[in-house]
Enzyme design. Sequence first.
Site, PDB file in Angstrom:
ATOM      1  N   ILE A 464      -4.722   4.808 -14.131  1.00 29.95           N
ATOM      2  CA  ILE A 464      -6.351   4.793 -13.831  1.00 29.95           C
ATOM      3  C   ILE A 464      -6.707   5.771 -12.878  1.00 29.95           C
ATOM      4  CG2 ILE A 464      -6.644   2.468 -14.534  1.00 29.95           C
ATOM      5  CD1 ILE A 464      -6.234   1.576 -11.427  1.00 29.95           C
ATOM      6  N   GLY A 657       5.114  -0.976  -4.208  1.00 32.40           N
ATOM      7  CA  GLY A 657       3.644  -0.848  -4.503  1.00 32.40           C
ATOM      8  C   GLY A 657       2.570  -0.310  -3.595  1.00 32.40           C
ATOM      9  N   GLU A 660      -3.078  -0.341  -2.951  1.00 32.17           N
ATOM     10  CA  GLU A 660      -3.751  -1.082  -2.141  1.00 32.17           C
ATOM     11  C   GLU A 660      -3.811  -1.203  -0.903  1.00 32.17           C
ATOM     12  OE1 GLU A 660      -5.344  -4.450  -5.475  1.00 32.17           O
ATOM     13  OE2 GLU A 660      -3.408  -3.630  -5.713  1.00 32.17           O
TER      14      GLU A 660
HETATM   15 MO1  MOS Z   1      -6.563  -4.037  -8.276  1.00 33.67          MO
HETATM   16  S1  MOS Z   1      -8.201  -4.773  -7.136  1.00 33.67           S
HETATM   17  O1  MOS Z   1      -5.482  -5.584  -8.290  1.00 33.67           O
HETATM   18  O2  MOS Z   1      -6.948  -3.680  -9.745  1.00 33.67           O
END
Ligand code: MOS
Length: 694
Positions: A464, A657, A660
């Site tokens: 993405i 990860g 985020e």
């Molecule tokens: Mo992310 S908000 O876990 O796609």
Amino acid sequence: MSSLLETRAVGAPLSRRDGVAKVTGTAPYAFEHDVPNPAYMHALQATIARGSVSGIDTSEAESIPGVLSILTYRNAPRLASDANPELWILQDADVAFRGQIIGAVIADSAETAREAASRVRVSYDARPHDVVLRTDHEHLYAPEKVNPNFPTDTEQGDVDAAMAVAEVTVDKTYTTPMEHNNPMEPHATIAIYGGQGFTLYDSTQGVHAVRQALAPLFGLQAHQVRVISPFVGGGFGSKGTPHSHQVLACLGALIVPGRAVKLALTRQQMFALVGYRTPTIQHVRLAADRDGRLQAISNEVVELTAKLKEFAEQTATPTRFMYAAPHRKTSHRLAALDLPVPSWMRAPGECPGMFAPEVALDELAVACRVDPVELRIRNEPDRDPESGNPWSTRRLVECLHEGAERFGWSDRDATPRRRDANGWLIGTGVASAVYPVARMPGSQARIRLGDDGDYTVSIGAADIGTGTWTTLTQIAADALAVDPERIDLRIGDTQLPKASVAGGSSGITSWGSAIVAAAENFRADHGDAAAPGDEASGETPENLDDERFAMYAFGAQFAEVRVHADTGEIRVPRMLAVFDAGRIINPKTARSQFIGAMTMGISMALHEQSVVDPQFGHVVNHDLAEYHIPVNADIGELDAFWLDGHDLRANPMGSKGIGEIGITGAAAAIANAVFHATAIRVRDLPITPDKLLD
Ligand code: MOS
């Protein structure tokens, strides 16, 4: 569990494999796929917040040349499952929120469809609506669980008693506003019905998730829905679960057989149709001794969900494990409102849930006259206070130390309101960052040796904009012990082996583990004698360490702000963070993730706020002219660093990860810096100039 101990490609700053295609404009995004016989769809949206449609007059719209069909609840094909009310569209006359899809026009051109949609006359039976979140809302309730499956309330010890006897306390309420995901590429779908099923070109964080949601709605088997999504211009969670527009496009494809129905939401439509971050009202209480050692920590959260469907964000969860304190309490209460269904937005839960406590800690540091870096170090728990489990790795203290050194924290004057010659007040602030290590089950990868000696590695994963095309190539190369140039990666198509969504920063853990498993199987089955045509598959294994260890990525965020004493204008000349995120697969793409998330954190701190009109129930500032996000001029020096190392309990790559964590703590660091600059404590985001004027 196997490990990629010897890495050559992993850790190298490979340039994006898809970079040339993207900058030369040859990478097709969803709407751009070359399809035969396209038709264009424009969604019609409800203009009341609650009630029902009483009449639809389509005669004028139908008379416009080029209009192929107008879809309403009266003529829409019946859906087979109402399991997800958000996706159950055009089945009756009900309106559950303003902006809900009540129809669509399909035409030969996008312009005609939009024009015709504006000429459909709709009348309503409106009913009173309720769209305002308040702590005294009369129907606040405790959800059974908060996302994805956490207890709603927790309490250990007795926070009230600890507050009553503590030497120092903080007892304040903090708020974060409703915010909307605004990926650069709007949500877009092309739907084609082929008699046996659908083919979709979709902008999504997970092709298999879209198939899984759509197939039962149309009474189809999963294999009858193919979803293709090679390139995605951002999602931030809003493309992590299917929304009603994908259903609408499929309904359209059924109604104009033989046509490829193209639907792109407008920016304004995205403010009603693809989810948003719930506003939060967080009551935080801290009790400590004079040296800032926490006795109690509590976060009681009020937030919203939709009457249409529950979404219970896990805002208080970071408070459960971040710091050592014998007395701890968390709770979540929801008001179900006549609004669109909230959903994921980058670090749902942790992001707002790290704002309030990290600002409260700064208030405690001021009250105790303890440096805020030192305060956090004093409250470092040696194991997870909630479960009692050891940390797989937790290097928050190192992040704080290294960040402080790189940032020049030791020069900091504890007294606020340092002022330069031009009337700018200067301040610095710090906050911790955290994000859980998540693994989604069930991804599969297939590896095949081709005639040319290259390996085709297939998995229905998503890129993405994060760099998946590149990072999975690196992982496959090391797992097969070959050069990345010999890996031909295939992702973004349900024809490929099943994969979990790009969400929860779980992509590399879930997909990478499946690729490593497939490579192991390949080498076990074929050894050194592998011949063209040889294949092997692998699946994301369960991680037994999940139950035995607390696994999180950590970080420390530092910000410098300047606030103009006369105008309240706020600038962020520099921001710096150090992350403990395990092994970094690709420093180049990782840095983009970190500084991108920090930019979004600045945006959260100073700009973003969706304003709901109480009378009409919609987001008033529903475009990028009025929904503010930072531009280049708002972003100063941004630096992201990481601690070398790996966490092999997390996954075979040792990574934790990174998508985020960079947004968590960022807004708190800025809010704390604003206090240091101004001596004004802003507890309600965004921090706008009016809040800093006396
Ligand atoms: Mo992310 S908000 O876990 O796609």
